[in-house]
Design a protein around this motif. Sequence first.
Motif, PDB file in Angstrom:
ATOM      1  N   GLU A 128       0.838  -1.204   0.000  1.00 41.79           N
ATOM      2  CA  GLU A 128       0.000   0.000   0.000  1.00 41.79           C
ATOM      3  C   GLU A 128       0.873   1.255   0.000  1.00 41.79           C
ATOM      4  O   GLU A 128       0.614   2.210  -0.718  1.00 41.79           O
ATOM      5  N   ARG A 131       2.579   1.468  -3.498  1.00 34.32           N
ATOM      6  CA  ARG A 131       1.758   0.697  -4.433  1.00 34.32           C
ATOM      7  C   ARG A 131       2.202   0.808  -5.885  1.00 34.32           C
ATOM      8  O   ARG A 131       2.278  -0.200  -6.587  1.00 34.32           O
ATOM      9  N   TYR A 196      -2.836  -4.735  -4.730  1.00 32.94           N
ATOM     10  CA  TYR A 196      -2.199  -3.699  -5.555  1.00 32.94           C
ATOM     11  C   TYR A 196      -2.473  -3.870  -7.042  1.00 32.94           C
ATOM     12  O   TYR A 196      -2.305  -2.944  -7.821  1.00 32.94           O
ATOM     13  N   ARG A 199      -6.385  -2.123  -7.674  1.00 31.62           N
ATOM     14  CA  ARG A 199      -6.624  -0.921  -6.906  1.00 31.62           C
ATOM     15  C   ARG A 199      -7.969  -0.281  -7.198  1.00 31.62           C
ATOM     16  O   ARG A 199      -8.713   0.086  -6.299  1.00 31.62           O
ATOM     17  N   LYS A 203     -10.826   0.651  -4.357  1.00 27.54           N
ATOM     18  CA  LYS A 203     -11.026   2.079  -4.156  1.00 27.54           C
ATOM     19  C   LYS A 203     -12.494   2.443  -4.369  1.00 27.54           C
ATOM     20  O   LYS A 203     -13.085   3.176  -3.575  1.00 27.54           O
TER      21      LYS A 203
END
Lengths: 226, 226
Positions: A128, A131, A196, A199, A203
Motif C-alpha cells: 500500500e 503501491r 495492488y 486498486r 477504491k
Amino acid sequence: MTYAEFKQKITETKQTICREVYRENQENIRIKKEKTAIKNFEIIFDAVFKISYTKGFQAMSMRDLSRETGLSMGALYGYFKSKDELLEIIQRQGRSMVKGVLVDCIKTVDNPMEKLSTVIKTHIYLSEMVRPWFFFTFMEARNLCEEELKAAQAMESYTEQILVDILELGETKGVFKPKNHRLTASLIKAMQQDWYLKRWKYKKRNITVDEYADYVISCVTSFCLA
Amino acid sequence: MTYAEFKQKITETKQTICREVYRENQENIRIKKEKTAIKNFEIIFDAVFKISYTKGFQAMSMRDLSRETGLSMGALYGYFKSKDELLEIIQRQGRSMVKGVLVDCIKTVDNPMEKLSTVIKTHIYLSEMVRPWFFFTFMEARNLCEEELKAAQAMESYTEQILVDILELGETKGVFKPKNHRLTASLIKAMQQDWYLKRWKYKKRNITVDEYADYVISCVTSFCLA
DNA sequence: GTCTATATACGGATAGAC
DNA sequence: GTCTATCCGTATATAGAC
C-alpha cells in the motif's frame, strides 16, 4: 498493528530508496551531486509509474518521460544508460526493499499464528505504501532480460518460502493442521497481490487497507486451523 | 467433475471461438471465405498470445506477427483494421466466452455449496483450457481505450457478482456464515487468477489443475463455514 | 547538469502487382 | 487473398552548445 502504525515504524521512505538507488548504480550515473540525483530520481520514478500505469513501460516513450519529469532527454540519460537499464534498476530496488522489510518484520515474533498475521499484514501494508512500485514490478517483469526475470521469480519463491516456513513451524507446534503448506502460501500470495493489482476495484468500494488485510488474515487462519 | 470431464462437456473449441469472431466482425474483414478466415484467425491468435506472453502486445510489432503467422503484413490487415482493433476483438471475445460458460454452468445446480464449488472449478478449468487467452486478457487490459476498459472492469464485477449471489443464497439458507460476501468473492477471484498468471510457478512444481481447483475450494469452503 | 538538435532504425499502415 | 515495396511518423540514443 494498523497501517498508520506501520507507516510510523518503517524507515523506508522515497528518499532513502532513491539514495540507495544512487549509491548502487553510481558508476553508470553521470550526475555527481548526490542531492540532485536523489531529488531527480524521485521525480523520474514517480513519472515512470504514472505513465506506465496506463500505457505500460514499453509504450512509454522517452519523450513522454521527458515531458512528465520536466527533464530533457539528454538529462535523463545522465541518470541511466538505457531505457532497459532504468527498468532493471527499479526492479532490483523493489526486490531489495521487500526482502529487507519482510525479513525484518518477523525477527521479533515467536508465536506461529502471530508470525503469520504479521508477515501477511506487513506485505500488504508495504504494498500500500509504495503501491505504484509494486504494481509496476509485477506488470513489467516480462520486459526483463532472462537473467533478471530469473531473479524476479526467485524473489517470488523466496517470499513464498517465508510463509511455508511459518506454516511448517505452526504444524510442528501443533497450532496449524497439516496441509499442503506450499500451496497455502501460494494462495496467500495471490490474495496479497490482488490488493495492488486491482486498486480501482477496492477504491471504488471504499475498502481500506486495514479491512482488506484483516479479512485476508481471517480467511487464511480459519483455513489453517480447520 | 474433473478437468478431463470438463473438456468433454464444453462445446467451446478454438474453432467455434474463431467462427464467432469472424461473424461478429465480418464488416471489417476483407476475407470472404469463412473457412479460410477461421483457419487464419486461429493462427493469428495463437501467434499473438505466444509473442505477447514474453514481450507484451505493445512490444509485438506487426512484423513479428507476420513472421510468426507466416502471413504478410498486407494479408494480416485483411483480418482486422488496425493493431488496436485486433486487441479489442480478442478482449471482447474473451469476455463473451467467460460469460457464456459461467452462466451456463450453474443453471442446473441448486445447492449453494455445490453451486459455489462448481463455479469456482469451472472458472479455473476454463482458464486452463484457454490459458493464453486469459493471461493475455488480464495483462493487456491496460492498452484498451477507455470504453473497452470500462467493459473489462464491468466483466470483473459481473463474475464477482455471480459469487456474491451464491454466497448470499447460502447465508439465507443457513449454510454459510454471515460475512462480507463481496470481499470473499474478491479473494476467490484473486485465487482463481493466480492459476493463469503464475503458470511458470505451478508448472515447475507439477501442480495439476485439479489439485489447484480442489485446494482453492477447500480453502474457500472452510472459510465460509467457519 | 541540462539543454537543443539530430543520427539512425523501426514502427504501423497502405498501394498495387499477381 | 496474399505478396512486395514503400510512405511517413516516431522511437532510442547521442553530440555538442551553454
